[in-house]
Design a protein around this motif. Structure first.
Motif, PDB file in Angstrom:
ATOM      1  N   TRP A 176       0.819  -1.207   0.000  1.00 43.86           N
ATOM      2  CA  TRP A 176       0.000   0.000   0.000  1.00 43.86           C
ATOM      3  C   TRP A 176       0.854   1.258   0.000  1.00 43.86           C
ATOM      4  CZ3 TRP A 176       0.773   3.342   3.986  1.00 43.86           C
ATOM      5  CH2 TRP A 176       1.401   2.817   5.132  1.00 43.86           C
ATOM      6  N   GLN A 177       2.109   1.169   0.477  1.00 49.93           N
ATOM      7  CA  GLN A 177       2.958   2.357   0.503  1.00 49.93           C
ATOM      8  C   GLN A 177       3.270   2.872  -0.904  1.00 49.93           C
ATOM      9  OE1 GLN A 177       3.582  -0.564   1.925  1.00 49.93           O
ATOM     10  NE2 GLN A 177       4.621  -0.368   3.894  1.00 49.93           N
ATOM     11  N   ARG A 208       1.313   2.629  -3.653  1.00 47.98           N
ATOM     12  CA  ARG A 208       0.115   2.596  -4.490  1.00 47.98           C
ATOM     13  C   ARG A 208       0.220   3.588  -5.648  1.00 47.98           C
ATOM     14  NH1 ARG A 208      -5.340   3.205  -1.280  1.00 47.98           N
ATOM     15  NH2 ARG A 208      -4.449   1.280  -0.411  1.00 47.98           N
TER      16      ARG A 208
END
Length: 401
Positions: A302-303, A305
């Motif tokens: 998610w970092q 994205r």
């Protein structure tokens, strides 16, 4: 008028049906007139009506000619290629054995036994051919099974059992590839590389013979050994890099958040410190060398994205970046280890100096304590040491004088 024309045509058709029509000449009636007649000239015959045929061409009867006979041509070629003085073999020569260097056969001795059999059979075939040419009785044929003595036959069976005739070139190359990739000691992994055609026990037996007989039997042994040693060096290097990652990440309680990187030399502007920290931690988690899985984890994280730069990196580019980071980590570990060694040396030196100081103090205390104890002993025994005087200095001597 039209009806009259129609009636005229019908009358002509009736005449055609009743007449003996020759369809090849296309005659409409039995008269002399023909459709080939034009202005008194018969175009079919090329002359005036009833004249000779000037345009008739006689091509003659077709004849079928045979250019060659395939079977006869083949027989002629075989006869031309056949040697003139070829010896007719009365006994078939034994099949010449073919041995590969990676099969570890004693080829010199096996070929000696084969040449012995071949020589006896060739000598008999020559004698039999000469006898047949001269019309004589051929000599008795030797027993092929008795050309070699019993001891030589046992020796040949033993030599054949020592080799690895069931190993082919593909399996040998798979064995070399497995040794380079996993090291010479990882026999189970090498057996997987070889495939299902060989069991792990067969691979172990072959590996033992490979390292024992390979230097003297394999032609390009130096190149093969160098390739395996280079592969093993890569394995050692990979283990060192994994160990450096473990030492680095285990110093922190939460390496994903608190890990600090120290850059030696050019840091580079492409990757950020957060990306480098994530790459180090994920490589520590997955293991070194799993670059495809590392790329997949980057796409899932998610970092990143919206970080299209790192998401678009290839596995090779990720490998290069991780290698550069690990080199920095190794330098940091070396500095920390050197500092720890220096601190340990100083600690031991200070401990040694403190021990020496304690020993000197104990020696002084023991020396002073020894003098006091001797004086007290004398007092207890009633003996008091008085200073000795010379006779001239004593008062009684002065009065007597």
């Amino acid at each position: 008028r039209g009806e009259a024309r129609t009636k005229e045509m019908n009358d002509d058709l009736a005449k055609i049906e009743s007449s003996n029509l020759n369809m090849l000449d296309f005659k409409l009636d039995q008269g002399a007139k023909s459709i080939y007649d034009f202005e008194g000239v018969n175009e079919k015959k090329g002359s005036t009506a009833g004249g000779p045929d000037l345009f008739f061409l006689d091509v003659g009867k077709r004849e079928r000619r045979v250019n060659y006979d395939e079977g006869q041509l083949l027989q002629q070629s075989v006869r031309s290629n056949r040697p003139a003085n070829k010896v007719k073999q009365r006994i078939k020569l034994p099949k010449e054995p073919t041995f590969q260097d990676f099969q570890f056969f004693n080829t010199s001795r096996l070929r000696e036994l084969y040449e012995k059999e071949k020589g006896v059979i060739a000598e008999y075939n020559q004698a039999a051919d000469e006898a047949s040419k001269e019309g004589k009785t051929p000599p008795p044929a030797p027993n092929v099974d008795e050309i070699l003595t019993e001891a030589e036959q046992v020796e040949r069976e033993h030599l054949l059992s020592e080799g690895f005739g069931s190993w082919n070139r593909r399996e040998f190359n798979s064995f070399l590839r497995g040794s380079e990739r996993h090291g010479r000691g990882a026999l189970d992994a090498i057996a997987v590389e070889v495939g299902e055609s060989k069991t792990p026990e067969e691979v172990r037996a072959y590996a033992k013979a490979f390292w024992k007989r390979g230097p003297s039997m394999i032609d390009n042994w130096s190149r093969v050994r160098k390739a395996i040693e280079e592969g093993e060096a890569k394995i050692v290097r990979r283990e060192e890099m994994e160990k450096a990652l473990v030492l680095k990440c285990e110093r922190y309680e939460d390496a994903w958040r608190d890990l600090e990187l120290f850059y030696f030399g050019n840091r580079g502007k492409a990757f950020t410190e957060e990306e480098d920290r994530w790459l180090i931690c994920m490589t520590w988690k997955l293991g070194y060398g799993r670059w495809e899985e590392l790329k997949l984890e980057i796409r899932r994280a998610w970092q990143f994205r919206f970080d299209w730069y790192i998401k678009s990196r290839t596995p090779l580019e990720l490998k290069r970046r991780v290698d550069a980071l690990i080199r920095n980590v190794e330098k940091e570990n070396e500095e920390i280890a050197a500092a720890e060694v220096e601190a340990e040396r100083k600690r031991r030196a200070s401990a040694k100096a403190a021990a020496k100081r304690r020993q000197s103090l104990d020696a002084k205390k023991s020396a002073s304590g020894g003098g006091a104890s001797s004086g007290s002993a004398k007092r207890k025994s009633g003996v008091v040491d008085t200073p000795s005087r010379s006779p001239a200095a004593s008062p009684s001597t002065k009065k007597r004088r």
